[in-house]
Design an enzyme around this catalytic site. Structure first.
Site, PDB file in Angstrom:
ATOM      1  N   GLY A  23      25.023 -37.366   6.270  1.00 35.12           N
ATOM      2  CA  GLY A  23      24.479 -35.833   6.261  1.00 35.12           C
ATOM      3  C   GLY A  23      23.236 -35.585   4.850  1.00 35.12           C
ATOM      4  N   SER A  24      23.529 -34.157   4.738  1.00 35.38           N
ATOM      5  CA  SER A  24      21.901 -33.966   3.329  1.00 35.38           C
ATOM      6  C   SER A  24      22.783 -34.448   2.450  1.00 35.38           C
ATOM      7  CB  SER A  24      22.108 -32.642   3.512  1.00 35.38           C
ATOM      8  OG  SER A  24      22.900 -31.974   3.643  1.00 35.38           O
ATOM      9  N   ALA A  25      22.307 -34.168   1.026  1.00 33.24           N
ATOM     10  CA  ALA A  25      22.255 -34.884   0.317  1.00 33.24           C
ATOM     11  C   ALA A  25      23.407 -33.515  -0.692  1.00 33.24           C
ATOM     12  CB  ALA A  25      21.065 -34.770  -1.361  1.00 33.24           C
TER      13      ALA A  25
ATOM     14  N   GLY B 206      26.388 -34.047   0.548  1.00 27.06           N
ATOM     15  CA  GLY B 206      27.451 -35.458   0.340  1.00 27.06           C
ATOM     16  C   GLY B 206      27.893 -34.781  -1.061  1.00 27.06           C
TER      17      GLY B 206
ATOM     18  N   GLU C 200      25.773 -41.251   3.324  1.00 25.77           N
ATOM     19  CA  GLU C 200      24.509 -42.109   3.755  1.00 25.77           C
ATOM     20  C   GLU C 200      24.153 -40.457   4.172  1.00 25.77           C
ATOM     21  OE1 GLU C 200      24.540 -45.121   4.360  1.00 25.77           O
ATOM     22  OE2 GLU C 200      26.172 -45.450   4.714  1.00 25.77           O
TER      23      GLU C 200
ATOM     24  N   CYS D  96      16.290 -39.743   8.453  1.00 23.63           N
ATOM     25  CA  CYS D  96      16.468 -39.888   7.112  1.00 23.63           C
ATOM     26  C   CYS D  96      15.468 -40.643   6.757  1.00 23.63           C
ATOM     27  CB  CYS D  96      17.827 -40.529   6.861  1.00 23.63           C
ATOM     28  SG  CYS D  96      18.029 -41.779   7.592  1.00 23.63           S
TER      29      CYS D  96
HETATM   30  P1  NAD Z   1      24.304 -31.906   7.595  1.00 26.12           P
HETATM   31  O1  NAD Z   1      24.887 -32.236   6.064  1.00 26.12           O
HETATM   32  O2  NAD Z   1      24.168 -30.630   7.226  1.00 26.12           O
HETATM   33  O3  NAD Z   1      25.158 -32.245   7.845  1.00 26.12           O
HETATM   34  C1  NAD Z   1      26.408 -33.360   8.182  1.00 26.12           C
HETATM   35  C2  NAD Z   1      28.114 -33.506   8.917  1.00 26.12           C
HETATM   36  O4  NAD Z   1      28.221 -33.084   7.953  1.00 26.12           O
HETATM   37  C3  NAD Z   1      27.856 -32.227  10.265  1.00 26.12           C
HETATM   38  O5  NAD Z   1      28.942 -32.238  10.771  1.00 26.12           O
HETATM   39  C4  NAD Z   1      28.201 -30.628   9.430  1.00 26.12           C
HETATM   40  O6  NAD Z   1      29.099 -30.374   9.958  1.00 26.12           O
HETATM   41  C5  NAD Z   1      29.302 -31.396   8.487  1.00 26.12           C
HETATM   42  N1  NAD Z   1      29.047 -30.529   6.799  1.00 26.12           N
HETATM   43  C6  NAD Z   1      28.397 -29.822   6.604  1.00 26.12           C
HETATM   44  N2  NAD Z   1      29.309 -29.531   5.277  1.00 26.12           N
HETATM   45  C7  NAD Z   1      30.203 -30.237   4.663  1.00 26.12           C
HETATM   46  C8  NAD Z   1      30.649 -30.600   3.517  1.00 26.12           C
HETATM   47  N3  NAD Z   1      30.993 -29.838   2.644  1.00 26.12           N
HETATM   48  N4  NAD Z   1      31.773 -30.999   3.607  1.00 26.12           N
HETATM   49  C9  NAD Z   1      32.289 -31.833   4.464  1.00 26.12           C
HETATM   50  N5  NAD Z   1      31.241 -32.399   5.600  1.00 26.12           N
HETATM   51  C10 NAD Z   1      30.541 -31.115   6.154  1.00 26.12           C
HETATM   52  O7  NAD Z   1      23.309 -32.596   7.579  1.00 26.12           O
HETATM   53  P2  NAD Z   1      22.321 -32.757   9.559  1.00 26.12           P
HETATM   54  O8  NAD Z   1      21.528 -32.058   9.066  1.00 26.12           O
HETATM   55  O9  NAD Z   1      23.547 -33.227  10.097  1.00 26.12           O
HETATM   56  O10 NAD Z   1      21.619 -34.614   9.456  1.00 26.12           O
HETATM   57  C11 NAD Z   1      20.306 -34.275   9.155  1.00 26.12           C
HETATM   58  C12 NAD Z   1      21.021 -34.731   7.304  1.00 26.12           C
HETATM   59  O11 NAD Z   1      21.424 -36.367   7.535  1.00 26.12           O
HETATM   60  C13 NAD Z   1      19.134 -35.462   6.210  1.00 26.12           C
HETATM   61  O12 NAD Z   1      19.453 -35.014   4.992  1.00 26.12           O
HETATM   62  C14 NAD Z   1      19.187 -36.956   6.653  1.00 26.12           C
HETATM   63  O13 NAD Z   1      18.471 -37.266   5.872  1.00 26.12           O
HETATM   64  C15 NAD Z   1      20.499 -37.291   6.680  1.00 26.12           C
HETATM   65  N6  NAD Z   1      20.643 -38.658   7.158  1.00 26.12           N
HETATM   66  C16 NAD Z   1      20.878 -39.452   6.528  1.00 26.12           C
HETATM   67  C17 NAD Z   1      20.932 -40.748   7.502  1.00 26.12           C
HETATM   68  C18 NAD Z   1      21.231 -42.403   6.427  1.00 26.12           C
HETATM   69  O14 NAD Z   1      21.873 -43.516   6.987  1.00 26.12           O
HETATM   70  N7  NAD Z   1      21.132 -42.284   5.472  1.00 26.12           N
HETATM   71  C19 NAD Z   1      20.656 -40.403   8.677  1.00 26.12           C
HETATM   72  C20 NAD Z   1      20.313 -39.948   9.365  1.00 26.12           C
HETATM   73  C21 NAD Z   1      20.433 -38.965   8.454  1.00 26.12           C
END
Ligand code: NAD
Length: 470
Positions: free
Chosen positions: A206-208, A211, A229, A263
């Site tokens: 997910g997003s930085a 994370g 990731e 990403c």
């Molecule tokens: P997001 O961070 O908004 O959400 C990802 C997941 O995290 C969701 O399931 C969400 O419900 C959950 N979440 C949100 N806040 C949380 C918290 N505080 N604790 C635990 N879980 C939480 O990301 P998104 O918009 O779904 O995806 C896009 C992001 O993912 C972009 O930043 C992209 O670059 C990244 N990404 C990274 C990779 C990689 O392999 N490095 C691959 C694909 C996407």
């Protein structure tokens, strides 16, 4: 009233799926009870069940691609390739388990031999993103199961139906219901899962921002393994090349495939001044020809909508921000439909901006930066706290060597898109892009811990020095 998660198709706004939010305590308790039995099965058996999952998914491959296309807004051709990537994950994970975390025996002349074996952590939480809602979680779930963990998978609240489909196919293949469970919920449920004492590890994509929130939450709990990731602010540098058309095509694919929602998508095009007009002109001409449309349109579009209206609004606001802070528009971002999140690809020259925001703009928005020499190009590429991917297009081998040696990223490509990555290699970034636990081929590393045992079949010992005579 129970909270619900409702999934809407980005392209139409139609409701696709709804379900009540899950109970974290209940799922964790079931997983804790299940994982010992799952871990005690033979590795061959766990692998066999994962292989059966491939057979199950093949039977429903078309329906799965259609669901992904609907729920994530991807053109059908792209959703199909995501399903193929999921299918390929099983054999890659089997190989990666064997190469990264299998048993080994190290000979040790004096003390018998030392066995290196790996044990599963116990209960792993897999938290998935909204785009690549099948492929990326599968890349965590399968290695975690093969290693003998029970898995609780929380898909993105924006793609829960895709997550449920994946889990259903795995259950149908024979993976026990309590060894793999689906947890429906949004960020609050994700937070609860991460913090739960019964969860031994977190595999997060997910997003930085989120994370970092997870890292912060677990700062006082080093016992949990956390693999993050995260995103990128990825540079693509175009240097000396006579092949302008190819260079422009690679830039367009890097920036606008999946509507820029990868990403690995290129966010910043760094281009040599002398090539600027030719390269940027060609990139714009190609971007002008990109068809944006709905997932099932015929002929198929290159780009679908972004994931939801909130994302579309954020991106158009970001474009306006860059414009009003010194950016020069090359191709405006246009919202094609007031009700739905269809955006055109957009390009903006931010060379003159006093301060460029170092954030991940997760959509079809490419910034262009003009530079005069190669050192400046490398410095620009590194002008980010992220470090996921960097690509060089053109340049001589010695330029690539310099680029490779000096650019800070976990994936460094040459004359390829920023998206070019194979699941047979590790994948992950440095800086804000992760926490040094790369995924893809190295995911196995985060799913088991090593146990070293020096072993001899019979006790045999003597003390050769420092004893009184008897
Ligand atoms: P997001 O961070 O908004 O959400 C990802 C997941 O995290 C969701 O399931 C969400 O419900 C959950 N979440 C949100 N806040 C949380 C918290 N505080 N604790 C635990 N879980 C939480 O990301 P998104 O918009 O779904 O995806 C896009 C992001 O993912 C972009 O930043 C992209 O670059 C990244 N990404 C990274 C990779 C990689 O392999 N490095 C691959 C694909 C996407």
């Amino acid at each position: 009233m129970t909270d619900e998660i409702v999934s809407l198709a980005p392209a139409t706004g139609a409701e696709l799926w709804r379900a009540p939010v899950g109970d974290v305590d209940e799922l964790v308790e079931r997983a804790r009870r299940a994982w010992g039995t799952w871990a005690a099965q033979s590795l061959a058996n766990r692998i066999e069940l994962c292989r059966r999952f491939v057979n199950e998914l093949r039977k429903e491959q078309d329906s799965f691609a259609e669901l992904i296309a609907q729920e994530c807004g991807k053109p059908l051709w792209e959703a199909r390739s995501e399903v193929e990537a999921v299918l390929a994950r099983v054999e890659i994970s089997v190989r990666s388990y064997a190469e990264r975390t299998a048993q080994r025996r190290l000979d040790n002349a004096m003390q018998g031999s030392t066995a290196l074996r790996h044990k599963p952590h116990g209960v792993m939480a897999v938290i998935g993103p909204a785009t690549f809602a099948a492929h990326l979680p599968a890349g965590h779930i399968i290695p975690a199961l093969i290693a003998g963990n029970a898995v609780i998978f929380k898909p993105s609240e924006k793609a829960p139906a895709t997550g449920e489909f994946l889990v259903r196919c795995m259950h149908r293949a024979g993976i026990p219901a309590n060894a793999l469970q689906l947890l429906v919920g949004g960020p609050a449920i994700g937070q609860e899962l991460v913090a739960h004492d019964g969860v031994d590890g977190i595999l997060f994509t997910g997003s930085a921002l989120n994370g970092i929130a997870i890292n912060r939450k677990l700062a006082t709990n080093p016992a949990k393994i956390v693999a993050l990731e995260l995103g990128g602010n990825n540079p693509i540098v175009v240097w000396d090349t006579p092949k302008i058309q190819d260079a422009a095509t690679l830039v367009v694919q890097s920036a606008f495939a999946t509507s820029g929602q990868r990403c690995t998508s290129a966010r910043r095009l760094i281009v040599r001044s002398s090539l600027y007009d030719a390269v940027v002109g060609e990139v714009k001409a190609l971007a002008d020809r990109i068809v944006v449309g709905a997932p099932f349109d015929d002929p198929q579009p290159f780009m679908g909508p972004v994931i939801d209206n909130g994302a579309a609004e954020g991106l158009t606001e970001s474009f306006v921000y860059l414009l009003s802070h010194g950016g020069r528009p090359i191709k405006h971002m246009v919202r094609l439909d007031r009700e739905r999140p269809f955006l055109t690809p957009s390009i903006i020259d931010t060379t003159a901006m006093a301060e460029r925001p170092d954030v991940e703009l997760f959509g079809p928005l490419l910034q262009v930066i003009r530079v005069d020499d190669f050192d400046e190009a490398i410095a620009e590429a590194n002008a980010t706290r992220f470090g996921l991917v960097a690509a060089l297009i053109g340049g001589a081998p010695q330029d690539y060597n310099r680029f490779w040696a000096n650019v800070r990223a976990g994936v460094v490509n040459w004359n390829q898109t920023t998206n070019a990555a194979t699941a047979g290699a590790p994948f992950g970034g440095i800086g804000l892009s992760g926490n040094h636990r790369p995924g893809a081929f190295y995911t196995a590393d985060a799913c088991a811990y090593p146990v070293a045992s020096t072993e001899l079949e019979q006790p045999r010992a003597s003390i050769g020095i420092g004893l009184k005579e008897v």
